[in-house]
Design a protein around this motif. Structure first.
Motif, PDB file in Angstrom:
ATOM      1  N   ASP A  69       0.883  -1.160   0.002  1.00  0.00           N
ATOM      2  CA  ASP A  69       0.061  -0.049   0.076  1.00  0.00           C
ATOM      3  C   ASP A  69       1.099   1.146  -0.021  1.00  0.00           C
ATOM      4  OD1 ASP A  69      -2.445  -1.479  -0.014  1.00  0.00           O
ATOM      5  OD2 ASP A  69      -2.777  -1.304   2.128  1.00  0.00           O
TER       6      ASP A  69
ATOM      7  N   LYS B 101      -3.911   1.167  -2.897  1.00  0.00           N
ATOM      8  CA  LYS B 101      -4.559   0.558  -1.940  1.00  0.00           C
ATOM      9  C   LYS B 101      -5.051  -0.928  -2.437  1.00  0.00           C
ATOM     10  CE  LYS B 101      -4.080   4.004   0.965  1.00  0.00           C
ATOM     11  NZ  LYS B 101      -2.805   4.313   0.880  1.00  0.00           N
ATOM     12  N   LYS B 102      -4.306  -2.020  -1.965  1.00  0.00           N
ATOM     13  CA  LYS B 102      -4.702  -3.308  -2.587  1.00  0.00           C
ATOM     14  C   LYS B 102      -6.149  -3.461  -2.334  1.00  0.00           C
ATOM     15  CE  LYS B 102      -1.492  -5.567  -1.191  1.00  0.00           C
ATOM     16  NZ  LYS B 102      -0.684  -6.714  -0.615  1.00  0.00           N
TER      17      LYS B 102
ATOM     18  N   GLN C  21      -8.820  -1.437  -2.648  1.00  0.00           N
ATOM     19  CA  GLN C  21      -9.649  -0.662  -3.250  1.00  0.00           C
ATOM     20  C   GLN C  21      -9.323  -0.388  -5.059  1.00  0.00           C
ATOM     21  OE1 GLN C  21      -8.854   3.346  -1.434  1.00  0.00           O
ATOM     22  NE2 GLN C  21      -9.394   2.516   0.533  1.00  0.00           N
TER      23      GLN C  21
END
Length: 188
Positions: free
Chosen positions: A142, A147-148, A150
Motif C-alpha cells: 500500500d 490501496k490493494k 480498493q
C-alpha cells in the motif's frame, strides 16, 4: 530511457519534488513500468506468457513485462534518471536492507502486471515469479497511490464493457483476467 525522458519537462529534477508528493510517486510508477516493459528485459516474460497461451496482442494491451533477476537493476536505472532512493521506497519499488545500508529491488525475476487506476495511470504492480521461488505472486505494498483493497486489476480495461453489458465478472488472479479478456470476455 527515451520513454522516461519524454515525460519530463526540460530541466526536470527529481530531487526537487517532495518525498510524499503523489505526483512524484506516479512518475516513479511510470518509470518503473517503462523498465519492466523494456523489449530486451521483457523477452523472458514474453516466452513464459507464450507458453501459457497468452498472445502478443494481449501482452501489449495489458502492457505486461518482466522484472530482471538483478537485485538493484531498477535502483540503478531510476538513480540514473535522478530519482532518490527514499522516493523509490515510498513508491513501493524497493525494500530497505535489514542488516546493511541501502535497499534492493522489490520485484526481481517476475512477470510484471502494471496495476492502473480508472484514469489508466500506473499505481502499482503485481508480479509472478519466473521459475521456482516464493512468494509465487508479489504485489506492490500500500502506498499513497495504491490501496490493494480498493483497486481492481484491469478495471480500466473492463469499464466500457461492464457499463455496456451491465454486468461484471470478478476473478481472483492476473492470469485469469488476462485470459478471459483474450477470450473476448472483456467485462472481467
Amino acid at each position: 530511457t527515451g520513454f522516461i525522458a519524454e515525460h519530463f519537462p526540460k530541466g526536470f529534477s527529481a530531487s526537487a519534488l517532495a518525498h510524499d508528493d503523489p505526483a512524484m510517486l506516479r512518475v516513479l510508477a511510470v518509470a518503473a513500468h517503462a523498465r519492466f516493459g523494456d523489449d530486451v528485459i521483457g523477452a523472458t516474460a514474453r516466452g513464459y506468457l507464450a507458453g501459457r497461451g497468452i498472445q502478443a496482442e494481449t501482452i501489449e494491451r495489458f502492457e505486461i513485462g518482466c522484472a530482471p533477476a538483478e537485485w538493484d537493476g531498477l535502483i540503478k536505472a531510476l538513480s540514473k534518471q535522478g530519482f532518490a532512493q527514499n522516493d523509490m521506497a515510498a513508491a513501493g519499488l524497493t525494500i530497505a536492507r535489514e542488516h546493511a545500508a541501502g535497499a534492493y529491488d522489490r520485484f526481481r525475476s517476475r512477470v510484471m502486471f502494471p496495476i492502473t487506476d480508472l484514469r489508466k495511470r500506473v499505481v502499482g504492480f503485481g508480479g509472478r515469479i519466473l521459475g521456482e521461488g516464493t512468494p509465487k505472486y508479489l504485489n506492490s505494498p500500500d502506498t499513497p497511490l495504491f490501496k490493494k483493497g480498493q483497486t481492481l486489476y484491469a478495471l480500466d480495461l473492463a469499464r466500457e464493457a461492464v457499463a455496456r453489458l451491465k454486468t461484471a465478472i470478478v476473478v481472483e488472479g492476473y492470469f485469469d483476467v488476462v485470459a478471459l479478456h483474450q477470450a473476448g470476455l472483456t467485462h472481467t
